[in-house]
Design a protein around this motif. Structure first.
Motif, PDB file in Angstrom:
ATOM      1  N   PHE A  48       0.838  -1.509   0.166  1.00 33.84           N
ATOM      2  CA  PHE A  48       0.199  -0.046   0.283  1.00 33.84           C
ATOM      3  C   PHE A  48       0.808   0.912   0.214  1.00 33.84           C
ATOM      4  O   PHE A  48       1.101   1.857  -0.497  1.00 33.84           O
ATOM      5  CB  PHE A  48      -1.104  -0.208   1.110  1.00 33.84           C
ATOM      6  CG  PHE A  48      -2.080   1.627   1.384  1.00 33.84           C
ATOM      7  CD1 PHE A  48      -2.289   1.500   0.398  1.00 33.84           C
ATOM      8  CD2 PHE A  48      -1.289   2.227   2.289  1.00 33.84           C
ATOM      9  CE1 PHE A  48      -3.361   3.252   0.607  1.00 33.84           C
ATOM     10  CE2 PHE A  48      -1.623   3.449   2.690  1.00 33.84           C
ATOM     11  CZ  PHE A  48      -3.090   4.002   2.062  1.00 33.84           C
ATOM     12  N   LEU A  49       1.617   1.491   0.502  1.00 32.60           N
ATOM     13  CA  LEU A  49       2.914   2.802   0.651  1.00 32.60           C
ATOM     14  C   LEU A  49       3.254   2.105  -0.886  1.00 32.60           C
ATOM     15  O   LEU A  49       3.708   3.600  -0.963  1.00 32.60           O
ATOM     16  CB  LEU A  49       3.818   2.364   1.999  1.00 32.60           C
ATOM     17  CG  LEU A  49       3.481   2.651   3.208  1.00 32.60           C
ATOM     18  CD1 LEU A  49       3.875   2.238   4.561  1.00 32.60           C
ATOM     19  CD2 LEU A  49       2.383   3.454   3.469  1.00 32.60           C
ATOM     20  N   LEU A  50       3.542   1.119  -0.886  1.00 28.72           N
ATOM     21  CA  LEU A  50       4.875   1.851  -2.964  1.00 28.72           C
ATOM     22  C   LEU A  50       3.460   2.167  -3.624  1.00 28.72           C
ATOM     23  O   LEU A  50       4.023   2.865  -4.547  1.00 28.72           O
ATOM     24  CB  LEU A  50       4.581   0.185  -2.738  1.00 28.72           C
ATOM     25  CG  LEU A  50       6.250  -0.457  -2.488  1.00 28.72           C
ATOM     26  CD1 LEU A  50       6.351  -1.947  -2.922  1.00 28.72           C
ATOM     27  CD2 LEU A  50       7.467   0.232  -2.561  1.00 28.72           C
ATOM     28  N   VAL A  51       2.105   2.208  -3.277  1.00 27.70           N
ATOM     29  CA  VAL A  51       1.079   2.698  -4.423  1.00 27.70           C
ATOM     30  C   VAL A  51       0.661   4.281  -3.447  1.00 27.70           C
ATOM     31  O   VAL A  51       1.127   5.247  -4.867  1.00 27.70           O
ATOM     32  CB  VAL A  51      -0.473   2.050  -4.133  1.00 27.70           C
ATOM     33  CG1 VAL A  51      -1.372   2.590  -5.231  1.00 27.70           C
ATOM     34  CG2 VAL A  51       0.287   0.631  -4.925  1.00 27.70           C
ATOM     35  N   VAL A  52       1.016   4.296  -2.500  1.00 24.95           N
ATOM     36  CA  VAL A  52       0.687   6.182  -1.975  1.00 24.95           C
ATOM     37  C   VAL A  52       2.120   6.634  -2.599  1.00 24.95           C
ATOM     38  O   VAL A  52       2.092   7.523  -3.322  1.00 24.95           O
ATOM     39  CB  VAL A  52       0.603   5.518  -0.692  1.00 24.95           C
ATOM     40  CG1 VAL A  52       1.213   7.530  -0.192  1.00 24.95           C
ATOM     41  CG2 VAL A  52      -0.271   5.419   0.304  1.00 24.95           C
ATOM     42  N   SER A  53       3.312   6.383  -2.563  1.00 22.59           N
ATOM     43  CA  SER A  53       4.377   6.262  -2.802  1.00 22.59           C
ATOM     44  C   SER A  53       4.713   7.014  -4.828  1.00 22.59           C
ATOM     45  O   SER A  53       5.038   8.198  -5.200  1.00 22.59           O
ATOM     46  CB  SER A  53       5.679   5.858  -2.971  1.00 22.59           C
ATOM     47  OG  SER A  53       6.193   5.541  -1.377  1.00 22.59           O
ATOM     48  N   ALA A  54       3.565   6.045  -5.392  1.00 21.71           N
ATOM     49  CA  ALA A  54       4.029   5.884  -6.665  1.00 21.71           C
ATOM     50  C   ALA A  54       2.781   7.346  -6.956  1.00 21.71           C
ATOM     51  O   ALA A  54       3.057   7.834  -7.924  1.00 21.71           O
ATOM     52  CB  ALA A  54       2.878   4.171  -7.056  1.00 21.71           C
ATOM     53  N   LEU A  55       1.813   7.156  -6.445  1.00 17.94           N
ATOM     54  CA  LEU A  55       0.784   8.316  -6.944  1.00 17.94           C
ATOM     55  C   LEU A  55       1.390   9.755  -6.226  1.00 17.94           C
ATOM     56  O   LEU A  55       0.764  11.199  -7.024  1.00 17.94           O
ATOM     57  CB  LEU A  55      -0.507   8.070  -5.750  1.00 17.94           C
ATOM     58  CG  LEU A  55      -0.790   6.835  -6.304  1.00 17.94           C
ATOM     59  CD1 LEU A  55      -2.649   6.623  -4.960  1.00 17.94           C
ATOM     60  CD2 LEU A  55      -2.005   7.333  -7.633  1.00 17.94           C
ATOM     61  N   TYR A  56       1.727  10.028  -5.402  1.00 22.12           N
ATOM     62  CA  TYR A  56       3.028  10.846  -4.768  1.00 22.12           C
ATOM     63  C   TYR A  56       3.737  10.800  -5.593  1.00 22.12           C
ATOM     64  O   TYR A  56       3.928  13.050  -5.990  1.00 22.12           O
ATOM     65  CB  TYR A  56       3.468  11.135  -3.857  1.00 22.12           C
ATOM     66  CG  TYR A  56       3.945  11.848  -2.577  1.00 22.12           C
ATOM     67  CD1 TYR A  56       3.067  12.755  -2.069  1.00 22.12           C
ATOM     68  CD2 TYR A  56       4.707  12.500  -2.624  1.00 22.12           C
ATOM     69  CE1 TYR A  56       3.371  13.843  -1.249  1.00 22.12           C
ATOM     70  CE2 TYR A  56       5.702  13.858  -2.207  1.00 22.12           C
ATOM     71  CZ  TYR A  56       4.203  14.150  -1.457  1.00 22.12           C
ATOM     72  OH  TYR A  56       4.649  15.427  -0.294  1.00 22.12           O
ATOM     73  N   ALA A  57       4.823  10.581  -6.205  1.00 15.54           N
ATOM     74  CA  ALA A  57       6.009  11.519  -6.845  1.00 15.54           C
ATOM     75  C   ALA A  57       5.530  12.081  -7.972  1.00 15.54           C
ATOM     76  O   ALA A  57       6.664  12.625  -8.301  1.00 15.54           O
ATOM     77  CB  ALA A  57       6.082   9.859  -7.624  1.00 15.54           C
TER      78      ALA A  57
END
Length: 199
Positions: free
Chosen positions: A93-102
């Motif tokens: 989930f944190l990886l998905v959040v990172s991908a959306l934030y980046a």
């Protein structure tokens, strides 16, 4: 002879730093040019100062990546310290959040030319203001990345031929990705209000 053999890895490392920094500078220039409404790719950036033309752009790119992945990295480290492997649902989930934030984070860093633009107080409101168009940009970026990955898999495996094809193709896809980010900003610049109108 021994000194020459020892120097080769250092020379290779230095060349990779120079190339990575130069490409980083150009990719940010693509975002800036597109954000300014330019329809053509910008000229290649100058190379007059190693620190400002190579190291600083590379620092901005690497710093952005580390910052965006920081929650997942922290969870990984904590998991290892606690004696278990963290790649579970929370880590994904944190990886998905990172991908959306980046994407928005990198757009802000490219335009402001500062890691201070990574501040969630800058990035999160911007993501909220752009809304559906930001989601669309993220989907387009994902498709471009998927296309680049697919092409990489079907490229010839010849040791000499592959790099000659892979390098320009990779640069092209990177430019497309940066162009998407620049367009996202350009079409939503009034909503974002990051800079005062010119004139």
């Amino acid at each position: 002879m021994a000194m020459l053999i020892t120097a080769i890895p250092l020379l290779g490392f230095f060349i990779s730093i120079v190339v990575s920094g130069y490409v980083s500078a150009y990719m940010m220039d693509v975002i800036v040019a597109t954000a300014d409404g330019e329809t053509e790719l910008p000229d290649l950036p100058g190379f007059t100062d190693f620190g400002s033309d190579v190291l600083y752009p590379l620092l901005l790119v690497v710093g952005t990546g580390i910052f965006c992945l920081l929650p997942a990295i922290i969870l990984w480290v904590v998991g290892l310290a606690a004696g278990y492997a963290p790649p579970g649902l929370l880590w994904k989930f944190l990886l998905v959040v990172s991908a959306l934030y980046a994407p928005m984070a990198f757009t802000a860093v490219a335009l402001f030319r500062s890691l201070a633009a990574l501040n969630p107080a800058v990035v999160l409101p911007a993501m909220s203001k752009v809304g559906l168009e930001y989601v669309t940009a993220c989907v387009l970026l994902a498709l471009v990345v998927a296309g680049r990955t697919l092409i990489g898999k079907i490229m010839p495996g010849n040791v000499l031929l592959r790099p000659l094809i892979e390098a320009p193709v990779g640069l092209y896809f990177l430019a497309v990705e940066m162009h998407i980010l620049g367009l996202m900003y350009y079409t939503n610049r009034d909503k974002l209000g990051w800079f005062r109108p010119r004139g």
